[in-house]
Scaffold this motif. Structure first.
Motif, PDB file in Angstrom:
ATOM      1  N   PRO A   1       7.362  63.789  14.771  1.00  0.00           N
ATOM      2  CA  PRO A   1       6.524  62.616  14.510  1.00  0.00           C
ATOM      3  C   PRO A   1       7.148  61.755  13.405  1.00  0.00           C
ATOM      4  O   PRO A   1       7.355  62.228  12.280  1.00  0.00           O
ATOM      5  CB  PRO A   1       5.189  63.220  14.067  1.00  0.00           C
ATOM      6  N   LEU A   2       7.450  60.525  13.727  1.00  0.00           N
ATOM      7  CA  LEU A   2       8.072  59.610  12.777  1.00  0.00           C
ATOM      8  C   LEU A   2       7.186  58.390  12.554  1.00  0.00           C
ATOM      9  O   LEU A   2       6.326  58.070  13.380  1.00  0.00           O
ATOM     10  CB  LEU A   2       9.447  59.158  13.279  1.00  0.00           C
ATOM     11  N   ARG A   3       7.421  57.743  11.424  1.00  0.00           N
ATOM     12  CA  ARG A   3       6.722  56.488  11.119  1.00  0.00           C
ATOM     13  C   ARG A   3       7.750  55.422  10.755  1.00  0.00           C
ATOM     14  O   ARG A   3       8.684  55.700   9.982  1.00  0.00           O
ATOM     15  CB  ARG A   3       5.761  56.658   9.947  1.00  0.00           C
ATOM     16  N   ILE A   4       7.579  54.251  11.298  1.00  0.00           N
ATOM     17  CA  ILE A   4       8.394  53.092  10.909  1.00  0.00           C
ATOM     18  C   ILE A   4       7.523  52.200  10.038  1.00  0.00           C
ATOM     19  O   ILE A   4       6.480  51.710  10.483  1.00  0.00           O
ATOM     20  CB  ILE A   4       8.903  52.323  12.132  1.00  0.00           C
ATOM     21  N   LEU A   5       7.930  52.025   8.794  1.00  0.00           N
ATOM     22  CA  LEU A   5       7.187  51.196   7.846  1.00  0.00           C
ATOM     23  C   LEU A   5       7.973  49.922   7.570  1.00  0.00           C
ATOM     24  O   LEU A   5       9.140  49.981   7.171  1.00  0.00           O
ATOM     25  CB  LEU A   5       6.950  51.948   6.534  1.00  0.00           C
ATOM     26  N   VAL A   6       7.348  48.787   7.809  1.00  0.00           N
ATOM     27  CA  VAL A   6       7.952  47.495   7.482  1.00  0.00           C
ATOM     28  C   VAL A   6       7.194  46.948   6.278  1.00  0.00           C
ATOM     29  O   VAL A   6       5.977  46.722   6.348  1.00  0.00           O
ATOM     30  CB  VAL A   6       7.874  46.512   8.659  1.00  0.00           C
ATOM     31  N   LEU A   7       7.902  46.756   5.173  1.00  0.00           N
ATOM     32  CA  LEU A   7       7.262  46.357   3.923  1.00  0.00           C
ATOM     33  C   LEU A   7       7.208  44.843   3.803  1.00  0.00           C
ATOM     34  O   LEU A   7       8.091  44.129   4.294  1.00  0.00           O
ATOM     35  CB  LEU A   7       8.007  46.936   2.720  1.00  0.00           C
ATOM     36  N   GLU A   8       6.166  44.373   3.132  1.00  0.00           N
ATOM     37  CA  GLU A   8       6.054  42.951   2.855  1.00  0.00           C
ATOM     38  C   GLU A   8       6.997  42.585   1.714  1.00  0.00           C
ATOM     39  O   GLU A   8       7.170  43.349   0.772  1.00  0.00           O
ATOM     40  CB  GLU A   8       4.614  42.589   2.478  1.00  0.00           C
ATOM     41  N   THR A   9       7.568  41.414   1.809  1.00  0.00           N
ATOM     42  CA  THR A   9       8.448  40.931   0.741  1.00  0.00           C
ATOM     43  C   THR A   9       7.621  40.314  -0.367  1.00  0.00           C
ATOM     44  O   THR A   9       6.484  39.894  -0.157  1.00  0.00           O
ATOM     45  CB  THR A   9       9.453  39.907   1.287  1.00  0.00           C
ATOM     46  N   GLU A  10       8.193  40.241  -1.557  1.00  0.00           N
ATOM     47  CA  GLU A  10       7.498  39.680  -2.706  1.00  0.00           C
ATOM     48  C   GLU A  10       7.450  38.164  -2.620  1.00  0.00           C
ATOM     49  O   GLU A  10       8.268  37.528  -1.956  1.00  0.00           O
ATOM     50  CB  GLU A  10       8.214  40.086  -4.014  1.00  0.00           C
ATOM     51  N   SER A  11       6.441  37.568  -3.343  1.00  0.00           N
ATOM     52  CA  SER A  11       6.316  36.113  -3.485  1.00  0.00           C
ATOM     53  C   SER A  11       6.252  35.400  -2.142  1.00  0.00           C
ATOM     54  O   SER A  11       6.918  34.400  -1.913  1.00  0.00           O
ATOM     55  CB  SER A  11       7.498  35.556  -4.316  1.00  0.00           C
ATOM     56  N   ASP A  12       5.395  35.924  -1.253  1.00  0.00           N
ATOM     57  CA  ASP A  12       5.235  35.266   0.032  1.00  0.00           C
ATOM     58  C   ASP A  12       4.716  33.846  -0.115  1.00  0.00           C
ATOM     59  O   ASP A  12       5.099  32.951   0.620  1.00  0.00           O
ATOM     60  CB  ASP A  12       4.263  36.067   0.910  1.00  0.00           C
ATOM     61  N   ILE A  13       3.812  33.614  -1.102  1.00  0.00           N
ATOM     62  CA  ILE A  13       3.227  32.292  -1.272  1.00  0.00           C
ATOM     63  C   ILE A  13       4.288  31.289  -1.701  1.00  0.00           C
ATOM     64  O   ILE A  13       4.308  30.147  -1.257  1.00  0.00           O
ATOM     65  CB  ILE A  13       2.072  32.348  -2.308  1.00  0.00           C
ATOM     66  N   PHE A  14       5.233  31.746  -2.583  1.00  0.00           N
ATOM     67  CA  PHE A  14       6.289  30.842  -3.024  1.00  0.00           C
ATOM     68  C   PHE A  14       7.268  30.562  -1.884  1.00  0.00           C
ATOM     69  O   PHE A  14       7.768  29.437  -1.750  1.00  0.00           O
ATOM     70  CB  PHE A  14       7.020  31.429  -4.228  1.00  0.00           C
ATOM     71  N   ASP A  15       7.519  31.568  -1.067  1.00  0.00           N
ATOM     72  CA  ASP A  15       8.359  31.331   0.110  1.00  0.00           C
ATOM     73  C   ASP A  15       7.690  30.346   1.049  1.00  0.00           C
ATOM     74  O   ASP A  15       8.340  29.455   1.616  1.00  0.00           O
ATOM     75  CB  ASP A  15       8.622  32.653   0.840  1.00  0.00           C
ATOM     76  N   PHE A  16       6.379  30.495   1.197  1.00  0.00           N
ATOM     77  CA  PHE A  16       5.643  29.580   2.071  1.00  0.00           C
ATOM     78  C   PHE A  16       5.718  28.153   1.530  1.00  0.00           C
ATOM     79  O   PHE A  16       5.981  27.209   2.280  1.00  0.00           O
ATOM     80  CB  PHE A  16       4.185  30.027   2.172  1.00  0.00           C
ATOM     81  N   LEU A  17       5.469  27.999   0.218  1.00  0.00           N
ATOM     82  CA  LEU A  17       5.521  26.654  -0.366  1.00  0.00           C
ATOM     83  C   LEU A  17       6.920  26.061  -0.252  1.00  0.00           C
ATOM     84  O   LEU A  17       7.080  24.862   0.004  1.00  0.00           O
ATOM     85  CB  LEU A  17       5.089  26.712  -1.841  1.00  0.00           C
ATOM     86  N   GLN A  18       7.939  26.898  -0.433  1.00  0.00           N
ATOM     87  CA  GLN A  18       9.305  26.409  -0.332  1.00  0.00           C
ATOM     88  C   GLN A  18       9.627  25.985   1.099  1.00  0.00           C
ATOM     89  O   GLN A  18      10.287  24.966   1.320  1.00  0.00           O
ATOM     90  CB  GLN A  18      10.278  27.496  -0.789  1.00  0.00           C
ATOM     91  N   ASN A  19       9.132  26.742   2.062  1.00  0.00           N
ATOM     92  CA  ASN A  19       9.405  26.417   3.457  1.00  0.00           C
ATOM     93  C   ASN A  19       8.674  25.160   3.913  1.00  0.00           C
ATOM     94  O   ASN A  19       9.088  24.513   4.873  1.00  0.00           O
ATOM     95  CB  ASN A  19       9.012  27.598   4.358  1.00  0.00           C
ATOM     96  N   HIS A  20       7.558  24.819   3.223  1.00  0.00           N
ATOM     97  CA  HIS A  20       6.754  23.678   3.641  1.00  0.00           C
ATOM     98  C   HIS A  20       6.693  22.611   2.548  1.00  0.00           C
ATOM     99  O   HIS A  20       5.739  21.836   2.481  1.00  0.00           O
ATOM    100  CB  HIS A  20       5.338  24.127   4.001  1.00  0.00           C
ATOM    101  N   VAL A  21       7.709  22.570   1.675  1.00  0.00           N
ATOM    102  CA  VAL A  21       7.667  21.644   0.545  1.00  0.00           C
ATOM    103  C   VAL A  21       7.622  20.186   1.006  1.00  0.00           C
ATOM    104  O   VAL A  21       6.894  19.368   0.435  1.00  0.00           O
ATOM    105  CB  VAL A  21       8.874  21.897  -0.390  1.00  0.00           C
TER     106      VAL A  21
END
Length: 389
Positions: free
Chosen positions: A265-285
């Motif tokens: 039995p295995l688990r694949i964990l995909v972690l969230e990256t830090e500063s998602d809000i800043f990445d969002f603002l940068q992508n939609h500046v």
């Protein structure tokens, strides 16, 4: 209600035009803008989160598919060995000497046995049998000599015919470069007439799995875990001479997918990256700047323009009326605009012209009256003189 409205109206009458326009700008532009833009940004953030979740789902699916493909290839190798009778007979046979075993092993290796690779990752094969005449070494081992090793004990107690095993050999082999091992183990029991217990262990280099995951170049950390143990990842935790690390519980897990890989039995964990809000603002500046420019700067500029349109011309009117108190009537020279203020300025000029005409008329009538009074006075004086004479 009418009384409240009347009080508000009277209060508004005490405010300057500039204050009224600013109040209008705040209540009718900034406040609705804050509400609507907050709703829009919330929708965009949720959409971004849905997209990121879908991206993490896709990453987890891709990692699972790659692992399944890798171990399916190994499983095919195990199936080939599973039905090879020559290998069974070699493991069943009793040997009288080491030379006898060596000659037989060379023959079976050349005919039925091989070492191959998957994408430059070395694949090794080990055959074990409950046969004390086998000579340990290379690709062949007595089952009694490996029974107490972690991988063998786990396989035998599982009761399954095929398992995938991630394990750490510790100090068993101090000279080994990699002490983390990955093996597919299968029981060899295809031929019922051959009674000895036999199994095949196919080893995949641990670094191969690490390299394959790193080559996928995912933008987010991915962990492949067994329980709380981190088997390998694209974000460290891959030191081959150390035992498997464990999750700390502080990881920000975005997506977790469980699956069974040949009994493991295995688990694949995909972690969230830090500063998602800043990445969002940068992508939609650019979009945010455009929204601010259209929704804040444009109404503000229009409000300032309207304010100047009102106050400048009303100031000129006020100054003109102040001249009336000084008994100096002058027309407004620069009349501009066709709105109510412009028409008021024109009416003021017409009033000034009419006042001047009235002044001239009154002044002329007064002069005529003064002349008549003088004529009458002269005549009266002459009449008096004539009576005296």
């Amino acid at each position: 209600m009418n009384g409240l409205w009347k009080r508000m109206e009277n209060k508004m009458n005490d405010y300057s035009i500039r204050k009224k326009l600013m109040l209008f700008y705040i209540c009718c532009v900034l406040l609705p803008l804050f509400i609507t833009d907050s709703v829009i940004l919330t929708i965009l953030l949720r959409t971004e989160q849905v997209q990121r979740t879908q991206e993490m789902e896709n990453v987890a699916g891709a990692v699972r598919a790659d692992l399944s493909y890798t171990f399916d290839e190994i499983s095919k190798m195990a199936n080939t060995l599973y039905i090879n009778r020559d290998i069974y007979e070699f493991l069943e046979k009793e040997y009288t000497s080491e030379l006898h075993f060596y000659n037989a092993s060379r023959k079976v290796e050349s005919q039925s046995f091989y070492v191959t690779s998957i994408n430059s990752g070395s694949i090794g094969v080990v055959l074990c049998a409950d046969n004390e005449t086998l000579v340990n070494g290379g690709h062949f081992y007595k089952l009694s000599s490996v029974r107490e090793e972690e991988w063998c004990e786990k396989f035998l107690t599982s009761g399954k015919n095929t398992v995938v095993n991630f394990y750490y050999i510790g100090e068993e082999n101090p000279s080994a470069f990699s002490k983390r091992r990955v093996s597919v183990i299968r029981r060899l029991n295809y031929y019922a007439d051959l009674k000895r217990e036999k199994l095949v262990r196919i080893d995949l280099e641990y670094s191969t799995l690490v390299r394959r995951l790193a080559n996928m170049q995912y933008a987010m950390p991915v962990y492949v875990c067994s329980g709380e143990e981190i088997l390998f990842s694209n974000a460290g935790h891959n030191k081959e001479n150390m035992d498997y690390e464990k999750l700390t519980g502080k990881e920000k897990i975005g997506v977790a997918r469980e699956f069974d890989l040949y009994g493991e039995p295995l688990r694949i964990l995909v972690l969230e990256t830090e500063s998602d809000i800043f990445d969002f603002l940068q992508n939609h500046v650019l979009l945010i700047i455009l929204m601010l420019a259209v929704n804040i700067l444009l109404p503000w500029a229009l409000t300032v323009g309207i304010n100047r349109s009102f106050t400048v011309r009303l100031g000129e009117l006020s100054e003109a009326f102040n001249q009336v108190e000084a008994e100096s009537l002058k027309e407004i020279e620069n009349i501009r605009g066709g709105d109510e203020i412009g028409r008021l300025m024109k009416n003021y000029n017409r009033m000034v012209k009419r006042s001047r005409e009235l002044i001239k008329t009154v002044y002329k009538d007064r002069l005529e009256k003064q002349k008549m009074d003088m004529y009458i006075l002269v005549i009266e004086i002459m009449i008096i003189r004539m009576k005296r004479e």
